[in-house]
Every structure is written in C-alpha cells, then in structure tokens.
Design a protein around this motif. Structure first.
Motif, PDB file in Angstrom:
ATOM      1  N   ALA A 245      28.370 -18.506  17.486  1.00 25.71           N
ATOM      2  CA  ALA A 245      27.971 -18.701  16.087  1.00 25.71           C
ATOM      3  C   ALA A 245      28.804 -17.988  15.031  1.00 25.71           C
TER       4      ALA A 245
ATOM      5  N   VAL B  96      29.591 -20.313  12.105  1.00 29.85           N
ATOM      6  CA  VAL B  96      28.554 -20.635  11.119  1.00 29.85           C
ATOM      7  C   VAL B  96      28.627 -19.701   9.925  1.00 29.85           C
TER       8      VAL B  96
ATOM      9  N   ASP C  54      28.878 -24.556   4.528  1.00 28.42           N
ATOM     10  CA  ASP C  54      27.696 -24.667   5.395  1.00 28.42           C
ATOM     11  C   ASP C  54      27.596 -26.014   6.106  1.00 28.42           C
TER      12      ASP C  54
ATOM     13  N   GLU D  40      26.095 -26.767  12.117  1.00 30.34           N
ATOM     14  CA  GLU D  40      24.695 -26.635  12.518  1.00 30.34           C
ATOM     15  C   GLU D  40      24.594 -26.534  14.033  1.00 30.34           C
TER      16      GLU D  40
ATOM     17  N   PHE E 192      27.205 -26.150  18.881  1.00 29.59           N
ATOM     18  CA  PHE E 192      27.248 -26.271  17.426  1.00 29.59           C
ATOM     19  C   PHE E 192      28.043 -27.524  17.065  1.00 29.59           C
TER      20      PHE E 192
END
Length: 79
Positions: free
Chosen positions: A15, A18, A24, A27, A33
C-alpha cells in the motif's frame, strides 16, 4: 496512458502506492490494488515507491501482462 499494478502486488499488498498518489486513483481490491486508468495522471509516484516492483506503464506491458489492465478496467467499471 496509465500505470498498471501487476501480479507481484497480490501477495504483498503493501500500500505505499496509495499514500503517494496525488489524485487518489488507487484502490484496494480483494486480491490486489488497482489503479483507475481513467483517473491516473501518469506521474510515476506509485512506481517509485512500490517495494515489489509491481507497477508498469500501460505502454510497457507485455502481452501476458495486459490482463492486469483489463482487471483494473473491470474493477472500476463495477464501481
């Protein structure tokens, strides 16, 4: 163009990508992801921090890696 997360992400799911994405567009899915190809601005921040080298630019995908772009497109189409 967009970046695509490949299979090394699945077992790792660390992650880091992210938290560095300025728009953004990353996800978490059930198995890995995903980067939204319609939102990605191709900045490369995610690729730079990925500890397992699981992120490639869309135009650098090999034929056997194109399924990961298709998986990302399907993931976001169902949102």
């Amino acid at each position: 163009m967009a970046f695509v997360i490949l299979d090394p992400c699945g077992p790792e799911k660390s992650a880091e990508c992210v938290s560095v994405c300025p728009v953004d567009c990353i996800e978490e899915g059930k198995d890995q992801f995903y980067i939204d190809p319609d939102i990605c601005i191709d900045c490369g921040a995610c690729k730079a921090v990925c500890p397992v080298d699981a992120i490639e630019e869309e135009y650098d995908l090999t034929p056997d890696q194109e399924k990961f772009l298709e998986k990302a497109e399907a993931f976001f189409a169902n949102k």
